[in-house]
Design an enzyme around this catalytic site. Structure first.
Site, short mmCIF file in Angstrom:
data_model
loop_
_atom_site.label_atom_id
_atom_site.label_comp_id
_atom_site.label_asym_id
_atom_site.label_seq_id
_atom_site.Cartn_x
_atom_site.Cartn_y
_atom_site.Cartn_z
N SER A 1 5.41 5.06 -16.43
CA SER A 1 6.22 5.73 -17.47
C SER A 1 7.31 6.58 -16.82
CB SER A 1 5.34 6.63 -18.33
OG SER A 1 4.56 5.86 -19.19
N GLU B 1 4.03 -2.57 -13.62
CA GLU B 1 5.43 -3.00 -13.88
C GLU B 1 6.35 -1.79 -14.09
OE1 GLU B 1 6.33 -6.59 -15.69
OE2 GLU B 1 4.41 -7.51 -15.22
N PRO C 1 0.81 -1.22 0.00
CA PRO C 1 0.00 0.00 0.00
C PRO C 1 0.85 1.27 0.00
CG PRO C 1 -0.93 -1.60 1.52
CD PRO C 1 0.35 -2.20 1.01
N SER D 1 6.17 2.60 -6.52
CA SER D 1 7.34 2.93 -7.34
C SER D 1 8.64 2.74 -6.57
CB SER D 1 7.25 4.38 -7.83
OG SER D 1 6.21 4.50 -8.77
N ARG E 1 8.88 -6.10 -18.35
CA ARG E 1 8.60 -4.87 -19.11
C ARG E 1 8.58 -5.14 -20.61
NH1 ARG E 1 12.06 -1.45 -14.59
NH2 ARG E 1 10.31 -1.45 -13.11
#
Ligand code: CAA
Length: 374
Positions: free
Chosen positions: A356, A353, A118, A122, A233
């Site tokens: 950007s 994943e 949570p 990133s 990715r």
């Protein structure tokens, strides 16, 4: 041959129920079972562990074909192949491969990868799940969030801190199986897209995991996650290319059929230029995907190219899906036409994943620290 075989399977079997599954959120268990039989769930795993021993190029071709028909099915295939099977194949012991990789690679068992929390998305180094050694076990405590296949997976790679004083080197990875006491599936998210793929919280409450289920060594968890995400990715790039191609094909089909002002709307230059730009962007993303996949196959370092492929392809598919919807006019906004679902499904590709923004950090960091790449 692999592409042709998967294309036929995808369009004959997977496509038929994709819209209905989007509505009902029904997990595509039957189709995934068939995909396991076709060898699509552990494509890059060597045959001795019940995989196909295929290269990454074959894998991305296959994954794009599945994504063309159903992005929900594709994300399950992607996580299973790229992050779960690849991590156990690369870092697992012989016993772990026998016990966990074989059923995963043959598609008998669905896998998941639990890194995100949570408060740590990133920035997974700041995760707070812990694993404390107790004799022949590790005791896991913590909450994981947004876990693809969290409900349907039987085998989950879970990261947790084994040494809280030691940043990324204090993170370890464990193979945890459903049914282990203290391993609880929490909230199942209600999502905008990819609705037939379950995304859940996983909760660990004094969950005792055998020490032999430690993947790699203590402290290897972050490296395992980052290595897995490099491959993952490329998988998101493949999903993006497949979905973009589907949206594009729908747009071209509609533009040829739809008449306004007394002629097919495909005769208008405004739309023809959109078609040309869309086709060019899809091809550019496909080539970036192939570049990263071929570098991985050659054993070269491909982190930067995987991030470039993921960044460009995931942003490309959002542009393509939006333009395809616009080309349908009002019909693009209703559920009778597939572009409405494709537009929603594409949205998460620039997020999961690694967003950007994270891909841009990875690419620029690697360029700035390695001048040879300039
Ligand atoms: N391969 C191997 N090792 C790597 C690596 C890679 N690609 N990238 C970094 N590392 C190693 C570094 O070498 C370094 O190790 P050493 O200190 O031993 O040299 C260590 O990891 C730390 O590297 P950084 O200092 O670069 O790490 P950082 O904390 O600055 O973070 C980051 C780097 C790129 C931002 C990383 O945190 C990241 O990728 N964040 C995004 C996480 C993410 O993608 N989450 C998605 C969740 S999973 C998901 O979505 C799956 C799903 O279910 C669909």
């Amino acid at each position: 041959m692999i592409q042709s075989m998967v294309r036929e399977f995808s369009r004959k079997v997977v496509a038929g129920t994709a819209a209905e599954r989007d509505r009902t959120k029904e997990f595509p268990a039957e189709n995934l079972k068939k995909m396991g039989e076709l060898g699509l769930m552990g494509m890059m795993v060597p045959p001795e562990y019940e995989g196909q021993g295929a290269d990454t190029i074959s894998y991305v071709l296959a994954l794009s074909e599945i994504a063309y028909s159903c992005a929900s099915t594709a994300v399950v295939m992607s996580v299973q192949n790229s992050i779960v099977c690849e991590s156990i194949n690369k870092f697992g012991t012989e016993e772990q491969k026998e016990k966990f990789l074989k059923p995963l690679a043959s598609g008998k068992v669905i896998g998941a990868f639990a890194l995100t929390e949570p408060e740590a998305g990133s920035d997974p180094v700041r995760q707070s799940a812990t694993a404390v050694r107790d004799g022949d076990y590790y005791v896991l405590n913590g909450d994981k969030r947004f876990i693809t296949s969290g409900k349907n997976a039987k085998t989950v790679i879970v990261t947790a801190k084994t040494d809280e004083s030691n940043q990324h080197k204090g993170i370890s990875a464990f193979i945890v199986t459903k049914g282990t006491p203290g391993f609880i599936v929490g909230n199942v998210e209600e999502k905008m897209g990819l609705r037939a793929s379950d995304t859940t919280d996983l909760i660990f409450e004094d969950c005792r995991v055998p020490a032999e289920n430690l993947l790699g060594d203590e402290g290897d968890g972050f490296k395992i996650a980052m290595t897995g995400l490099d491959g993952g990715r490329i998988g998101i790039a493949a999903q993006s290319v497949g979905l973009a191609q589907a949206a594009f094909d729908e747009a071209v089909k509609y533009a040829k059929k739809r008449k306004q002002f007394g002629q097919s709307i495909s005769k208008f230059q405004g739309l023809r230029w959109k078609i040309a730009d869309m086709a060019t962007e899809i091809e550019a993303a496909r080539q970036l995907m192939f570049l990263a996949a071929s570098m991985k196959d050659r054993g070269e370092k491909y982190t930067t190219q995987a991030s470039m492929a993921k960044l460009f392809a995931s942003e490309m598919v959002n542009r393509i899906a939006a333009t395809a919807l616009q080309m349908h006019g009002g019909y693009g906004f209703i559920k009778d036409y597939p572009v409405e679902r494709l537009y929603r499904d594409a949205r998460v590709f620039t997020i999961y994943e690694g967003t950007s923004e994270i891909q841009r950090i990875v690419i620029s960091n690697n360029i700035l620290k390695d001048k040879r790449k300039l």
